[in-house]
Design a protein around this motif. Sequence first.
Motif, PDB file in Angstrom:
ATOM      1  N   HIS A   7      20.759  -8.562  21.086  1.00 30.34           N
ATOM      2  CA  HIS A   7      19.673  -7.716  20.588  1.00 30.34           C
ATOM      3  C   HIS A   7      18.991  -8.405  19.396  1.00 30.34           C
ATOM      4  CE1 HIS A   7      17.726  -4.318  18.464  1.00 30.34           C
ATOM      5  NE2 HIS A   7      17.429  -3.981  19.715  1.00 30.34           N
TER       6      HIS A   7
ATOM      7  N   ASP B  46      14.679  -6.541  22.970  1.00 30.50           N
ATOM      8  CA  ASP B  46      14.868  -5.135  22.597  1.00 30.50           C
ATOM      9  C   ASP B  46      15.661  -4.432  23.718  1.00 30.50           C
ATOM     10  OD1 ASP B  46      13.025  -4.612  24.622  1.00 30.50           O
ATOM     11  OD2 ASP B  46      11.510  -3.731  23.318  1.00 30.50           O
ATOM     12  N   SER B  47      15.902  -3.138  23.551  1.00 27.17           N
ATOM     13  CA  SER B  47      16.747  -2.422  24.502  1.00 27.17           C
ATOM     14  C   SER B  47      16.189  -2.489  25.926  1.00 27.17           C
ATOM     15  CB  SER B  47      16.867  -0.943  24.118  1.00 27.17           C
ATOM     16  OG  SER B  47      17.250  -0.830  22.798  1.00 27.17           O
TER      17      SER B  47
ATOM     18  N   ASN C 156      19.768   5.094  23.414  1.00 20.69           N
ATOM     19  CA  ASN C 156      20.782   5.124  22.359  1.00 20.69           C
ATOM     20  C   ASN C 156      21.662   6.363  22.529  1.00 20.69           C
ATOM     21  OD1 ASN C 156      18.623   3.400  21.529  1.00 20.69           O
ATOM     22  ND2 ASN C 156      19.423   3.438  19.443  1.00 20.69           N
TER      23      ASN C 156
ATOM     24  N   SER D 130      12.595   2.961  22.948  1.00 21.30           N
ATOM     25  CA  SER D 130      11.512   3.139  21.964  1.00 21.30           C
ATOM     26  C   SER D 130      10.218   2.513  22.482  1.00 21.30           C
ATOM     27  CB  SER D 130      11.917   2.511  20.623  1.00 21.30           C
ATOM     28  OG  SER D 130      12.218   1.144  20.805  1.00 21.30           O
TER      29      SER D 130
ATOM     30  N   HIS E 250      17.110   3.438   9.879  1.00 24.00           N
ATOM     31  CA  HIS E 250      15.655   3.688   9.806  1.00 24.00           C
ATOM     32  C   HIS E 250      15.315   4.873   8.908  1.00 24.00           C
ATOM     33  CE1 HIS E 250      15.848   0.981  13.262  1.00 24.00           C
ATOM     34  NE2 HIS E 250      14.622   0.651  12.899  1.00 24.00           N
TER      35      HIS E 250
ATOM     36  N   HIS F 267       8.967   1.027  13.159  1.00 20.64           N
ATOM     37  CA  HIS F 267       9.733   1.465  14.337  1.00 20.64           C
ATOM     38  C   HIS F 267       9.684   2.993  14.412  1.00 20.64           C
ATOM     39  CE1 HIS F 267      13.095   1.908  17.150  1.00 20.64           C
ATOM     40  NE2 HIS F 267      12.915   0.629  17.439  1.00 20.64           N
TER      41      HIS F 267
ATOM     42  N   GLU G  81      11.828   5.097  15.056  1.00 20.52           N
ATOM     43  CA  GLU G  81      13.013   5.803  14.553  1.00 20.52           C
ATOM     44  C   GLU G  81      12.857   6.150  13.071  1.00 20.52           C
ATOM     45  OE1 GLU G  81      16.657   3.697  15.367  1.00 20.52           O
ATOM     46  OE2 GLU G  81      16.298   3.700  17.518  1.00 20.52           O
TER      47      GLU G  81
ATOM     48  N   SER H  27       8.436  -0.758  19.368  1.00 19.24           N
ATOM     49  CA  SER H  27       9.826  -1.232  19.437  1.00 19.24           C
ATOM     50  C   SER H  27       9.945  -2.598  18.766  1.00 19.24           C
ATOM     51  CB  SER H  27      10.237  -1.367  20.906  1.00 19.24           C
ATOM     52  OG  SER H  27       9.571  -2.476  21.485  1.00 19.24           O
ATOM     53  N   THR H  28      11.167  -3.114  18.675  1.00 21.14           N
ATOM     54  CA  THR H  28      11.343  -4.412  18.003  1.00 21.14           C
ATOM     55  C   THR H  28      10.594  -5.529  18.748  1.00 21.14           C
ATOM     56  OG1 THR H  28      13.454  -4.705  19.174  1.00 21.14           O
ATOM     57  CG2 THR H  28      13.565  -3.814  16.951  1.00 21.14           C
TER      58      THR H  28
HETATM   59  P1  13P Z   1      14.616  -1.400  20.194  1.00 24.80           P
HETATM   60  O1  13P Z   1      14.743  -0.981  21.597  1.00 24.80           O
HETATM   61  O2  13P Z   1      13.248  -1.191  19.626  1.00 24.80           O
HETATM   62  O3  13P Z   1      15.057  -2.817  19.996  1.00 24.80           O
HETATM   63  O4  13P Z   1      15.540  -0.457  19.301  1.00 24.80           O
HETATM   64  C1  13P Z   1      16.897  -0.342  19.475  1.00 24.80           C
HETATM   65  C2  13P Z   1      17.524   0.257  18.305  1.00 24.80           C
HETATM   66  O5  13P Z   1      18.698   0.532  18.304  1.00 24.80           O
HETATM   67  C3  13P Z   1      16.694   0.531  17.165  1.00 24.80           C
HETATM   68  O6  13P Z   1      17.472   0.955  16.117  1.00 24.80           O
END
Ligand code: 13P
Length: 307
Positions: free
Chosen positions: A27, A43-44, A117, A132, A178, A201, A203, A217-218
């Motif tokens: 990640h 990212d996720s 998450n 995200s 966050h 972000h 979050e 997202s990231t």
């Molecule tokens: P992303 O999917 O934006 O990388 O975020 C994952 C995450 O855990 C953010 O805290």
Amino acid sequence: MKNLDKDRLKQHIRQLKHEKHAVILAHNYQLPEIQEIADFVGDSLELARLSANTDADMIVFCGVRFMAETAKILSPDKKVLLPKEDVGCPLADSVTVEDLLLLKQRHPAAVVVTYVNTSAEIKAMSDVCCTSANAVEVVRNVPARKVIFLPDRNLGDWVRKNLPDKEVIVWPGYCYVHEQFTVDEVHQAKSQHPDSVLLIHPECKPEVVQFADVVTSTSGMLRYVKTSDSQTFIIGTEEGLIYRLKKENPNKRFYSLGTPKVCFSMKKIRLMDVYNALQYEQYEIKLDKKVLTDARNAITAMLKYKG
Ligand code: 13P
Ligand code: SF4
């Protein structure tokens, strides 16, 4: 550990990876030494897609537990390894199976949209997952006006603001990392770097998000920076992303929004853990068969939407 030792360790990791036909996914928040040894950093959503499509026999997942579980759900026949056992996400742990059962009873007509998450058990009880990067799009496209969104209240608020026609019931979980960004930090950063673009972000708290030039997202941040004409950026997410931003954009400048914010679980995995994971095939993600199938349906539903 000396640099020479690290280089040797990296060689051993590459050798083992080759022998075991493994892929290393990391990640964007992982330590630089892990990002450097990984085959893919993302990212996720990107990592979920990569897990679904890899032809490797083994996935070494450098991230937190729910991410490795997602990889297992999408690649049930592969061996998925998490190099450290105690890398949970407190946001993911903020909602239990009992909590969701109660919510579903209270709102039987609602579609359950679950941020990735979460545990595999929570995903298995959900209609569709989101990340995200695609939360707004997923909620927009689900065929229901009423939606239960969990577990992040800030991402839920962002979805609600973007989709005023939907009724979004939001679980009150949050990410402790966050949640630390403040409005004062926004004002200070903007006055110190007035020509910067502020990336945040979703979050983060709504009162912080309202000042963002870009909410994403990231990896959304990485993509934005790459094509932007601006030279200076203030980054409102976990500090690990800045390593990759700097590496891929050496002529641009990056500042943390306020003090750097750290996700401790993301920093636990070191090179030695990756080596041990490959050598001893530890720690394997194992999931109940029914949970695995039901969770996969929820994630596959997400992957069908554009995001
Ligand atoms: P992303 O999917 O934006 O990388 O975020 C994952 C995450 O855990 C953010 O805290
Ligand atoms: Fe969980 Fe927050 Fe860490 Fe992301 S940054 S893994 S949401 S604790």
